[in-house]
Design a protein around this motif. Structure first.
Motif, PDB file in Angstrom:
ATOM      1  N   LYS A  37       0.846  -1.201   0.000  1.00 35.58           N
ATOM      2  CA  LYS A  37       0.000   0.000   0.000  1.00 35.58           C
ATOM      3  C   LYS A  37       0.884   1.255   0.000  1.00 35.58           C
ATOM      4  CE  LYS A  37      -3.788  -2.197  -0.091  1.00 35.58           C
ATOM      5  NZ  LYS A  37      -4.319  -2.946   0.991  1.00 35.58           N
ATOM      6  N   THR A  38       0.298   2.370  -0.401  1.00 34.93           N
ATOM      7  CA  THR A  38       1.035   3.632  -0.449  1.00 34.93           C
ATOM      8  C   THR A  38       0.556   4.552   0.667  1.00 34.93           C
ATOM      9  OG1 THR A  38       1.210   3.422  -2.846  1.00 34.93           O
ATOM     10  CG2 THR A  38       1.598   5.614  -1.916  1.00 34.93           C
ATOM     11  N   PHE A  39       1.503   4.955   1.521  1.00 34.93           N
ATOM     12  CA  PHE A  39       1.180   5.893   2.598  1.00 34.93           C
ATOM     13  C   PHE A  39       1.958   7.187   2.364  1.00 34.93           C
ATOM     14  CE2 PHE A  39       0.612   2.406   6.160  1.00 34.93           C
ATOM     15  CZ  PHE A  39      -0.361   1.795   5.382  1.00 34.93           C
ATOM     16  N   VAL A  40       1.265   8.302   2.454  1.00 37.34           N
ATOM     17  CA  VAL A  40       1.951   9.599   2.437  1.00 37.34           C
ATOM     18  C   VAL A  40       1.961  10.102   3.871  1.00 37.34           C
ATOM     19  CG1 VAL A  40       1.908  11.970   1.575  1.00 37.34           C
ATOM     20  CG2 VAL A  40       1.208  10.080   0.086  1.00 37.34           C
ATOM     21  N   ILE A  41       3.163  10.370   4.385  1.00 37.04           N
ATOM     22  CA  ILE A  41       3.288  10.725   5.804  1.00 37.04           C
ATOM     23  C   ILE A  41       3.819  12.136   5.933  1.00 37.04           C
ATOM     24  CG2 ILE A  41       4.340  10.069   8.003  1.00 37.04           C
ATOM     25  CD1 ILE A  41       3.816   7.301   7.244  1.00 37.04           C
ATOM     26  N   SER A  42       3.088  12.978   6.634  1.00 37.57           N
ATOM     27  CA  SER A  42       3.499  14.364   6.793  1.00 37.57           C
ATOM     28  C   SER A  42       4.128  14.569   8.169  1.00 37.57           C
ATOM     29  CB  SER A  42       2.266  15.269   6.624  1.00 37.57           C
ATOM     30  OG  SER A  42       2.631  16.601   6.817  1.00 37.57           O
ATOM     31  N   LEU A  70       6.363   4.346   0.904  1.00 38.80           N
ATOM     32  CA  LEU A  70       6.291   5.549   1.739  1.00 38.80           C
ATOM     33  C   LEU A  70       6.728   6.800   1.009  1.00 38.80           C
ATOM     34  CD1 LEU A  70       7.849   4.381   5.137  1.00 38.80           C
ATOM     35  CD2 LEU A  70       5.442   4.769   4.626  1.00 38.80           C
ATOM     36  N   VAL A  71       5.900   7.822   1.109  1.00 40.99           N
ATOM     37  CA  VAL A  71       6.309   9.175   0.718  1.00 40.99           C
ATOM     38  C   VAL A  71       6.301   9.988   2.002  1.00 40.99           C
ATOM     39  CG1 VAL A  71       5.764  11.217  -0.653  1.00 40.99           C
ATOM     40  CG2 VAL A  71       5.195   8.936  -1.538  1.00 40.99           C
ATOM     41  N   ILE A  72       7.458  10.542   2.362  1.00 39.83           N
ATOM     42  CA  ILE A  72       7.546  11.343   3.590  1.00 39.83           C
ATOM     43  C   ILE A  72       7.641  12.813   3.191  1.00 39.83           C
ATOM     44  CG2 ILE A  72       8.806  11.716   5.759  1.00 39.83           C
ATOM     45  CD1 ILE A  72       8.148   8.818   5.581  1.00 39.83           C
ATOM     46  N   VAL A  73       6.720  13.612   3.684  1.00 37.68           N
ATOM     47  CA  VAL A  73       6.750  15.052   3.433  1.00 37.68           C
ATOM     48  C   VAL A  73       7.148  15.717   4.742  1.00 37.68           C
ATOM     49  CG1 VAL A  73       5.335  17.067   2.876  1.00 37.68           C
ATOM     50  CG2 VAL A  73       4.939  14.893   1.681  1.00 37.68           C
ATOM     51  N   HIS A  74       8.144  16.609   4.691  1.00 39.11           N
ATOM     52  CA  HIS A  74       8.503  17.257   5.951  1.00 39.11           C
ATOM     53  C   HIS A  74       8.413  18.772   5.847  1.00 39.11           C
ATOM     54  CE1 HIS A  74      12.438  19.105   5.156  1.00 39.11           C
ATOM     55  NE2 HIS A  74      12.579  18.145   4.263  1.00 39.11           N
ATOM     56  N   GLY A  75       8.046  19.386   6.936  1.00 36.71           N
ATOM     57  CA  GLY A  75       8.022  20.836   7.031  1.00 36.71           C
ATOM     58  C   GLY A  75       9.243  21.319   7.793  1.00 36.71           C
ATOM     59  N   ALA A  76       9.291  22.624   8.086  1.00 37.55           N
ATOM     60  CA  ALA A  76      10.427  23.169   8.841  1.00 37.55           C
ATOM     61  C   ALA A  76      10.024  24.507   9.472  1.00 37.55           C
ATOM     62  CB  ALA A  76      11.628  23.348   7.919  1.00 37.55           C
ATOM     63  N   ALA A 210       1.574  17.352   1.263  1.00 41.27           N
ATOM     64  CA  ALA A 210       1.242  15.947   1.562  1.00 41.27           C
ATOM     65  C   ALA A 210      -0.131  15.598   0.987  1.00 41.27           C
ATOM     66  CB  ALA A 210       1.275  15.719   3.073  1.00 41.27           C
ATOM     67  N   GLY A 211      -1.097  16.496   1.180  1.00 45.68           N
ATOM     68  CA  GLY A 211      -2.462  16.227   0.703  1.00 45.68           C
ATOM     69  C   GLY A 211      -2.501  16.068  -0.808  1.00 45.68           C
ATOM     70  N   GLN A 212      -1.812  16.965  -1.515  1.00 40.93           N
ATOM     71  CA  GLN A 212      -1.854  16.912  -2.983  1.00 40.93           C
ATOM     72  C   GLN A 212      -1.121  15.680  -3.517  1.00 40.93           C
ATOM     73  OE1 GLN A 212      -3.669  18.759  -5.075  1.00 40.93           O
ATOM     74  NE2 GLN A 212      -4.534  19.668  -3.223  1.00 40.93           N
ATOM     75  N   ILE A 213      -0.037  15.314  -2.854  1.00 40.77           N
ATOM     76  CA  ILE A 213       0.670  14.096  -3.307  1.00 40.77           C
ATOM     77  C   ILE A 213      -0.221  12.874  -3.064  1.00 40.77           C
ATOM     78  CG2 ILE A 213       2.641  12.571  -2.855  1.00 40.77           C
ATOM     79  CD1 ILE A 213       4.353  15.022  -2.382  1.00 40.77           C
ATOM     80  N   ALA A 214      -0.860  12.845  -1.893  1.00 45.50           N
ATOM     81  CA  ALA A 214      -1.741  11.702  -1.585  1.00 45.50           C
ATOM     82  C   ALA A 214      -2.856  11.596  -2.627  1.00 45.50           C
ATOM     83  CB  ALA A 214      -2.325  11.851  -0.183  1.00 45.50           C
TER      84      ALA A 214
END
Ligand SMILES: CC(C)(COP(=O)(O)OP(=O)(O)OC[C@H]1O[C@@H](n2cnc3c(N)ncnc32)[C@H](O)[C@@H]1OP(=O)(O)O)[C@@H](O)C(=O)NCCC(=O)NCCS
Length: 459
Positions: A37-42, A70-76, A210-214
């Protein structure tokens, strides 16, 4: 002989071990459910400051090891705030959104880049350093992390007279490129920086990215790590699951708040609701301050966060007489512009058993019909998806369902007459044919004025 204190200690150990064994056995169903499965994680910027970050990286590596893409999106955000303050650069927000000035974009790019590199290093370290046991590979191979220009950005522009300069939003997601990396067993790491077609750098929010990639990947899950344990009721109890409608109400309420954390939660909820509405099956909000919450949410029935899901997108079903009014409303604009042949209410009532519909929270958002023309020949007709729900694969799903029904009924071929969706049917495996390819009785009913094209597909 052991004394009673030792007895108690040993009994305690036994029950802890039994609980571990029970949990491990019970986790099989979740491991099977999540594999492939594909999970996008913010991971928002404040999660990167958490004392549990290394354990979180280990848990994410574990998911990868178990076959989750896994797609990991990170902020800063806090890191950028600190850097701008140190450099004495302007650091303004409007309605919770940073105004990224031309003077600050280089500093922001440096800070975000540094956080990406830090995460890449943590994932590359193998899990030896992140937890007490190696997880990623028995041969000590580093987990592959892929970064790149997967997003195209555009400026959010001027709002309420405020120019947001380099604050951007997602224009396009290169889902194909991300998928290719995921299928190559890499973990995709995406920051909040993205580039426009003019080559400018834009700063986006992690929630939106993250939302748009998901949505673009039609991911199985969008998971956002938040400072709270999840969504709580007014009584302070964790709400384990809620539907997108309730989540949207909460999002609107939190977005009005004067408290930063609540406003942030409002914007996260908004991204989750958008994702669920656009076909992402499940969105989870999980606390990063609670050690192991991600694992508990994903591998135990009790969970450890809040799940937003609308499983009703799954409710593709046979239509009933109660759906006639809703189908008429759905197809009316398409009849008016000539895309579909006009059907009277009486005709639709008589033919309702031929229809299948997709329902979303009580509303019919798609329909299609199958008519048996001869024992082996079926006609697909009246396929319509509500404009808000197009490009989500619903048309293809309906067609698939009709195809299966046709097969069950012993048909060997289906056909469709269309004036406007020829290429869509070609994409779905139909081949253009001639009037003479149709059963004779259908040829007689062919409306020469409509000049519909004929497409056929062998079942
Ligand atoms: C045609 C229709 C049923 C497709 O449904 P859908 O759920 O949006 O389709 P899917 O999500 O399965 O597929 C979407 C893809 O088909 C493409 N597509 C949609 N309508 C198309 C059309 N009329 N012609 C060519 N391609 C079309 C989309 O651009 C998208 O491609 P992309 O991913 O490359 O951007 C829908 O657009 C619709 O209801 N159209 C109006 C009614 C109609 O034309 N019905 C057919 C008359 S018989």
């Amino acid at each position: 002989m052991m004394n009673s204190a030792d007895d108690n200690h040993s009994a305690g150990n036994d029950s802890a071990q039994n609980a571990l064994v029970d949990w491990f056995r019970a986790s099989t169903q979740y491991i099977n459910a999540h594999r492939g499965k594909t999970f996008v994680i913010s991971l928002p910027g404040d999660a990167l400051t958490s004392e549990h970050l290394k354990k979180l990286i280990a848990d994410l590596t574990l998911l990868h090891t178990l076959g989750v893409k896994l797609v990991i999106v990170h902020g800063a955000r806090p890191q950028i705030d600190a850097a701008l303050a140190a450099a004495q650069l302007p650091n303004d927000y409007f309605a919770g959104v940073r105004i990224t000035t031309p003077e600050s974009i280089d500093t922001i790019a440096a800070v975000v880049g540094a956080q990406s590199i830090r995460l890449e290093a943590l994932f590359s370290a193998g899990t030896q350093s992140a937890s007490s046991a190696p997880l990623a590979s028995t041969r000590g191979e580093a987990l592959m992390v892929s970064r790149g220009n997967f997003l195209t950005a555009m400026p959010i522009g001027i709002r309420d007279g405020i120019d947001f300069h380099h604050t951007g939003r997602v224009r396009r997601v290169n889902a194909k490129a991300i998928d290719a990396r995921l299928n190559d067993n890499a973990l995709v790491l995406q920051s909040t920086l993205a580039y426009s077609l003019t080559g400018e750098v834009f700063n986006l929010t992690a929630d939106e990215v993250a939302g748009q990639i998901a949505i673009a990947l039609q991911a199985d899950k969008l998971i956002t790590l938040i400072p709270q344990d999840g969504i709580t009721s007014d009584a302070g109890e964790l709400i384990a699951a809620l539907n997108p409608t309730d989540a949207a109400v909460l999002s609107a309420r939190y977005s009005q708040s004067n408290i930063d954390a609540q406003r942030q939660l409002g914007s996260t909820l908004d991204a989750c609701v958008n994702a669920c509405t656009a076909g992402v099956k499940r969105a989870h909000l999980i606390g990063y301050q609670s050690n192991g919450a991600l694992i508990r949410e994903l591998f135990t029935r009790a969970g450890a966060g809040s799940l937003i899901s609308d499983d009703s997108l799954d409710s593709l079903r046979a239509a009933s007489i109660d759906d006639v009014a809703a189908i008429l409303a759905l197809i009316a604009p398409l009849e008016a512009d000539g895309t579909l042949v006009v059907r009277s209410r009486e005709r639709l009532e008589t033919e309702i058993d031929n229809f299948k519909v997709i329902e979303l929270e009580g509303a019919i958002i798609a329909c299609a019909a199958l008519y048996r023309t001869t024992p082996s020949f079926g006609e697909i007709a009246c396929i319509a998806i509500h404009p808000s729900y197009r490009k989500l694969g619903l048309g293809a799903r309906l067609l698939q369902a009709l195809n299966e029904e046709a097969k069950t009924l012993g048909m060997t071929q289906t056909f469709v007459l269309t004036t406007s969706a020829a290429h869509w049917f070609i994409d779905q495996g139909f081949v253009e044919g001639a009037l003479s390819d149709l059963p004779e009785q259908r040829q007689a009913l062919y409306n020469l004025q409509r000049k519909s094209k004929i497409f056929l597909r062998v079942i």
